[in-house]
Design a protein around this motif. Sequence first.
Motif, PDB file in Angstrom:
ATOM      1  N   ALA A   1       5.901 -11.755 -48.264  1.00 46.75           N
ATOM      2  CA  ALA A   1       4.892 -11.861 -47.466  1.00 46.75           C
ATOM      3  C   ALA A   1       5.128 -12.118 -45.980  1.00 46.75           C
ATOM      4  O   ALA A   1       4.817 -11.356 -45.102  1.00 46.75           O
ATOM      5  CB  ALA A   1       3.786 -12.508 -47.844  1.00 46.75           C
ATOM      6  N   ASP A   2       6.072 -13.017 -46.072  1.00 50.34           N
ATOM      7  CA  ASP A   2       6.470 -13.517 -44.694  1.00 50.34           C
ATOM      8  C   ASP A   2       7.574 -12.369 -44.032  1.00 50.34           C
ATOM      9  O   ASP A   2       7.490 -11.907 -42.852  1.00 50.34           O
ATOM     10  CB  ASP A   2       7.514 -14.723 -44.728  1.00 50.34           C
ATOM     11  N   ILE A   3       8.443 -11.960 -44.704  1.00 55.68           N
ATOM     12  CA  ILE A   3       9.306 -10.936 -44.413  1.00 55.68           C
ATOM     13  C   ILE A   3       8.658  -9.473 -43.873  1.00 55.68           C
ATOM     14  O   ILE A   3       9.033  -8.753 -42.815  1.00 55.68           O
ATOM     15  CB  ILE A   3      10.409 -10.534 -45.503  1.00 55.68           C
ATOM     16  N   CYS A   4       7.585  -9.424 -44.900  1.00 56.11           N
ATOM     17  CA  CYS A   4       6.829  -8.002 -44.536  1.00 56.11           C
ATOM     18  C   CYS A   4       6.115  -8.100 -43.125  1.00 56.11           C
ATOM     19  O   CYS A   4       6.227  -7.317 -42.317  1.00 56.11           O
ATOM     20  CB  CYS A   4       6.009  -7.860 -45.606  1.00 56.11           C
ATOM     21  N   LEU A   5       5.337  -9.269 -42.956  1.00 52.49           N
ATOM     22  CA  LEU A   5       4.658  -9.418 -41.757  1.00 52.49           C
ATOM     23  C   LEU A   5       5.678  -9.752 -40.637  1.00 52.49           C
ATOM     24  O   LEU A   5       5.418  -9.481 -39.299  1.00 52.49           O
ATOM     25  CB  LEU A   5       3.606 -10.291 -41.961  1.00 52.49           C
ATOM     26  N   TYR A   6       6.701 -10.453 -40.678  1.00 45.60           N
ATOM     27  CA  TYR A   6       7.681 -10.546 -39.447  1.00 45.60           C
ATOM     28  C   TYR A   6       8.042  -9.545 -38.699  1.00 45.60           C
ATOM     29  O   TYR A   6       8.227  -9.371 -37.635  1.00 45.60           O
ATOM     30  CB  TYR A   6       8.920 -11.413 -40.180  1.00 45.60           C
ATOM     31  N   ALA A   7       8.118  -8.384 -39.549  1.00 43.15           N
ATOM     32  CA  ALA A   7       8.767  -7.130 -39.052  1.00 43.15           C
ATOM     33  C   ALA A   7       8.022  -6.864 -37.794  1.00 43.15           C
ATOM     34  O   ALA A   7       8.822  -6.436 -36.665  1.00 43.15           O
ATOM     35  CB  ALA A   7       8.781  -5.968 -40.232  1.00 43.15           C
ATOM     36  N   TYR A   8       6.972  -6.447 -37.746  1.00 43.24           N
ATOM     37  CA  TYR A   8       6.167  -5.891 -36.705  1.00 43.24           C
ATOM     38  C   TYR A   8       5.627  -7.231 -35.647  1.00 43.24           C
ATOM     39  O   TYR A   8       5.588  -6.849 -34.440  1.00 43.24           O
ATOM     40  CB  TYR A   8       5.154  -5.060 -36.850  1.00 43.24           C
ATOM     41  N   THR A   9       5.346  -8.292 -36.373  1.00 44.53           N
ATOM     42  CA  THR A   9       4.920  -9.461 -35.454  1.00 44.53           C
ATOM     43  C   THR A   9       6.080 -10.135 -34.491  1.00 44.53           C
ATOM     44  O   THR A   9       5.818 -10.202 -33.566  1.00 44.53           O
ATOM     45  CB  THR A   9       4.362 -10.567 -36.297  1.00 44.53           C
ATOM     46  N   HIS A  10       7.188  -9.767 -34.862  1.00 45.94           N
ATOM     47  CA  HIS A  10       8.381 -10.556 -34.226  1.00 45.94           C
ATOM     48  C   HIS A  10       8.490  -9.857 -32.752  1.00 45.94           C
ATOM     49  O   HIS A  10       9.049 -10.367 -31.631  1.00 45.94           O
ATOM     50  CB  HIS A  10       9.569 -10.825 -34.827  1.00 45.94           C
ATOM     51  N   THR A  11       8.102  -8.335 -32.652  1.00 43.74           N
ATOM     52  CA  THR A  11       8.402  -7.598 -31.580  1.00 43.74           C
ATOM     53  C   THR A  11       6.888  -7.326 -30.860  1.00 43.74           C
ATOM     54  O   THR A  11       6.938  -6.340 -30.125  1.00 43.74           O
ATOM     55  CB  THR A  11       9.084  -6.465 -31.942  1.00 43.74           C
ATOM     56  N   ALA A  12       5.956  -8.058 -31.207  1.00 41.00           N
ATOM     57  CA  ALA A  12       4.776  -7.618 -30.752  1.00 41.00           C
ATOM     58  C   ALA A  12       4.617  -7.917 -29.435  1.00 41.00           C
ATOM     59  O   ALA A  12       3.926  -7.046 -28.762  1.00 41.00           O
ATOM     60  CB  ALA A  12       3.523  -8.700 -31.503  1.00 41.00           C
ATOM     61  N   GLU A  13       5.292  -9.097 -28.654  1.00 41.91           N
ATOM     62  CA  GLU A  13       5.329  -9.214 -27.092  1.00 41.91           C
ATOM     63  C   GLU A  13       6.337  -8.220 -26.570  1.00 41.91           C
ATOM     64  O   GLU A  13       5.645  -7.413 -25.541  1.00 41.91           O
ATOM     65  CB  GLU A  13       5.815 -10.535 -27.081  1.00 41.91           C
ATOM     66  N   THR A  14       7.530  -7.985 -27.031  1.00 43.64           N
ATOM     67  CA  THR A  14       8.420  -7.125 -26.396  1.00 43.64           C
ATOM     68  C   THR A  14       8.083  -5.655 -26.550  1.00 43.64           C
ATOM     69  O   THR A  14       8.529  -5.112 -25.701  1.00 43.64           O
ATOM     70  CB  THR A  14       9.917  -7.522 -26.885  1.00 43.64           C
ATOM     71  N   ARG A  15       7.639  -5.150 -27.657  1.00 45.34           N
ATOM     72  CA  ARG A  15       7.609  -3.719 -27.831  1.00 45.34           C
ATOM     73  C   ARG A  15       5.886  -3.440 -27.816  1.00 45.34           C
ATOM     74  O   ARG A  15       5.685  -2.397 -27.168  1.00 45.34           O
ATOM     75  CB  ARG A  15       7.813  -3.291 -29.175  1.00 45.34           C
ATOM     76  N   GLY A  16       5.035  -4.500 -28.083  1.00 45.61           N
ATOM     77  CA  GLY A  16       3.554  -4.039 -28.156  1.00 45.61           C
ATOM     78  C   GLY A  16       2.831  -4.489 -26.849  1.00 45.61           C
ATOM     79  O   GLY A  16       1.545  -4.280 -26.703  1.00 45.61           O
ATOM     80  N   GLY A  17       3.446  -5.567 -26.158  1.00 44.05           N
ATOM     81  CA  GLY A  17       2.719  -6.012 -24.988  1.00 44.05           C
ATOM     82  C   GLY A  17       1.858  -7.184 -25.363  1.00 44.05           C
ATOM     83  O   GLY A  17       0.860  -7.323 -24.429  1.00 44.05           O
ATOM     84  N   TYR A  18       1.859  -7.586 -26.349  1.00 46.05           N
ATOM     85  CA  TYR A  18       0.882  -8.939 -26.823  1.00 46.05           C
ATOM     86  C   TYR A  18       1.415 -10.048 -26.315  1.00 46.05           C
ATOM     87  O   TYR A  18       2.746 -10.203 -26.020  1.00 46.05           O
ATOM     88  CB  TYR A  18       0.725  -8.912 -28.273  1.00 46.05           C
ATOM     89  N   ASP A  19       0.452 -10.847 -25.880  1.00 50.97           N
ATOM     90  CA  ASP A  19       0.732 -12.463 -25.476  1.00 50.97           C
ATOM     91  C   ASP A  19       0.813 -13.294 -26.737  1.00 50.97           C
ATOM     92  O   ASP A  19      -0.255 -13.660 -27.154  1.00 50.97           O
ATOM     93  CB  ASP A  19      -0.034 -12.790 -24.282  1.00 50.97           C
ATOM     94  N   LEU A  20       2.103 -13.898 -27.211  1.00 51.09           N
ATOM     95  CA  LEU A  20       1.989 -14.948 -28.367  1.00 51.09           C
ATOM     96  C   LEU A  20       1.619 -16.247 -28.122  1.00 51.09           C
ATOM     97  O   LEU A  20       1.582 -16.939 -29.036  1.00 51.09           O
ATOM     98  CB  LEU A  20       3.240 -14.888 -29.289  1.00 51.09           C
TER      99      LEU A  20
END
Length: 201
Positions: free
Chosen positions: A158-177
Amino acid sequence: MKLYSMPSSGNSYKLRLLLALLGQAYDRIDVEYGSAALAEAHASGALPFGKAPALHLDDGRVLAESNAILCYLGEGTPYIPADAFERARMLSWMFWEQNQHEGVIAVRAALLQYPHRKADATPEALARLLDRGNGLLQIMDDRLARHDWLAGTALSLADICLYAYTHTAETRGGYDLSPFPALRNWLARIASLDGYIGLHD
């Protein structure tokens, strides 16, 4: 075995990350958007559902869909909880990732990163995805404020799965974490694991 992997895709990256953590050898064929390799993979039928990733086993069998491949590769490893309830909790997060998280967090990144998606990157669409994504990140942060990992007492699929897109949410998706401290600590825990590789490693 052979992994058809899209280098920029979180769905492909989650498999490369698990394989790295396991120290598992494999052959990798990169099939990025617009590449000749992707066109060849489509033409040869190497991608059963028409998209990467796809895992080709030595005996000729082929498995598609990133989370199904994660479950196959994770079989018999510590990344699948032994307890039936925790195993089901792991799967619930993985189903949620594909049904909710990826369709927002990954899609916003795709609109911002891929030239062929630029036409869909309207201010309205980006704002809607930003708002929905923040709600999804809050769900993760709420869980991680009480637990180190999403399912069970240790790192799981579950962690590996959700890490994939979450760890680039700021740099690629423009989210503020920054409003999600527990989530940021979780990202750091995963990045510190032995064998860890990043999206572009």
